[in-house]
Design a protein around this motif. Sequence first.
Motif, short mmCIF file in Angstrom:
data_model
loop_
_atom_site.label_atom_id
_atom_site.label_comp_id
_atom_site.label_asym_id
_atom_site.label_seq_id
_atom_site.Cartn_x
_atom_site.Cartn_y
_atom_site.Cartn_z
N LYS A 287 0.82 -1.22 0.00
CA LYS A 287 0.00 0.00 0.00
C LYS A 287 0.85 1.26 0.00
N PHE A 288 1.93 1.21 0.75
CA PHE A 288 2.84 2.35 0.84
C PHE A 288 3.45 2.66 -0.53
N TRP A 289 3.94 1.62 -1.20
CA TRP A 289 4.54 1.83 -2.52
C TRP A 289 3.47 2.25 -3.54
N ASN A 290 2.29 1.62 -3.45
CA ASN A 290 1.21 2.00 -4.37
C ASN A 290 0.89 3.48 -4.22
N LYS A 291 0.80 3.93 -3.00
CA LYS A 291 0.46 5.32 -2.71
C LYS A 291 1.49 6.27 -3.32
N LEU A 292 2.75 5.83 -3.29
CA LEU A 292 3.82 6.67 -3.84
C LEU A 292 4.06 6.38 -5.33
#
Length: 368
Positions: free
Chosen positions: A45-50
């Motif tokens: 989720k963190f990478w997706n968000k970025l």
Amino acid sequence: MKTSATEKLLNSRPFDFSAENKKLFVQSFKENILNHYEKHEFTRKFWNKLKFHPQDIKTEDDLHLIPGTMVHLFKEHEFCSVKKEELVLVLTSSGTAGQKSQQFLDQLSLDNVKKLALNIHMALGMSNDKQYNYLCFTYDPAVANDLGTAFTDELLTNFTAKKEVFYAIEWNEDKKTFELNEEKTVETLKRFAVSGVPTRILGFPALIFEMIEKHHLQLNLGSDSWLQTGGGWKGKSEKEIPKHEFRVYIEKHLGIPQKNQRDLFGMVEHGIPYVDCEKGNLHIPNYARVFVRSPFDLSLVKKGEKGLLHFLCSYNFSYPAPSLLTTDYGRLGSCDCSIGGDTLILEGRAGVTKHRGCALKALEFIKE
Ligand SMILES: [Zn+2]
């Protein structure tokens, strides 16, 4: 799970920076982050968000695109990419501010970290088949039933044949606590000095320094003896001696040549050992990448400039810290020895909160 690129990387020489070898790191890193992306929800989720995806990494020049996960997150949450039942070792060190550093290892990741540590120490000329007496400034892991310490000790004493291993920290049954047995340690050191067998001392620089000062030690352990330090001067920083002076001091008081004094920098969450060459510089192996970033906008700073350290590694498939953004300041340097690659120069901690790590625990054993 696909781990073949990582296997290849860990079978390669740690300080071979050929284009082919560097490519191996990129492939291994990609393999690793794809795995965490798939298995660790927060990371995904963190990478997706970025708007970052592991497939964005194609060459060495893309590695800096990976977002760094702040080290605090690993202290506050138990991040793990495998089921708890698959873990074989949890490495932990606790600080005084309730901050706990830990790392979770499954069998594959444990085998990988052991292998890379051995490769690094061998490449730095620290391993041979001669017999040594060991003086460890830790407690006997067998007695304390401490897997983490046993792991570190096993790693660090297994590079040579062993004659005697002495553990300086003992359990005090009356006080129900571990403490440094100073008298016995000094006696043992004196005995080792005349034993005809070279010595290897493993410990925190502050502990060793204080012991020499307090007992006015003046020994000659011989030109084949070694000092392997780690953990820094945390908690005793007011006494910290610059590395170069410390090396001269140890040679003078214990007879250990400067080229055989090797410091190690490591972070529990990262696991890659950065170890001194004989000139006293911490070399960065091809098993890792170190980026130095501006504390203002996290952009990369120029080589040699100071910034926040961002560590990349690819060996751990159970702990989602392949890209760890730390609160440590440092910079990249170089060394004119034959090892090659960049060196890591540490510049202390960022911020006002003092994080005191595992080193403190051992320093507290010193009787004032
Ligand atoms: Zn060097």
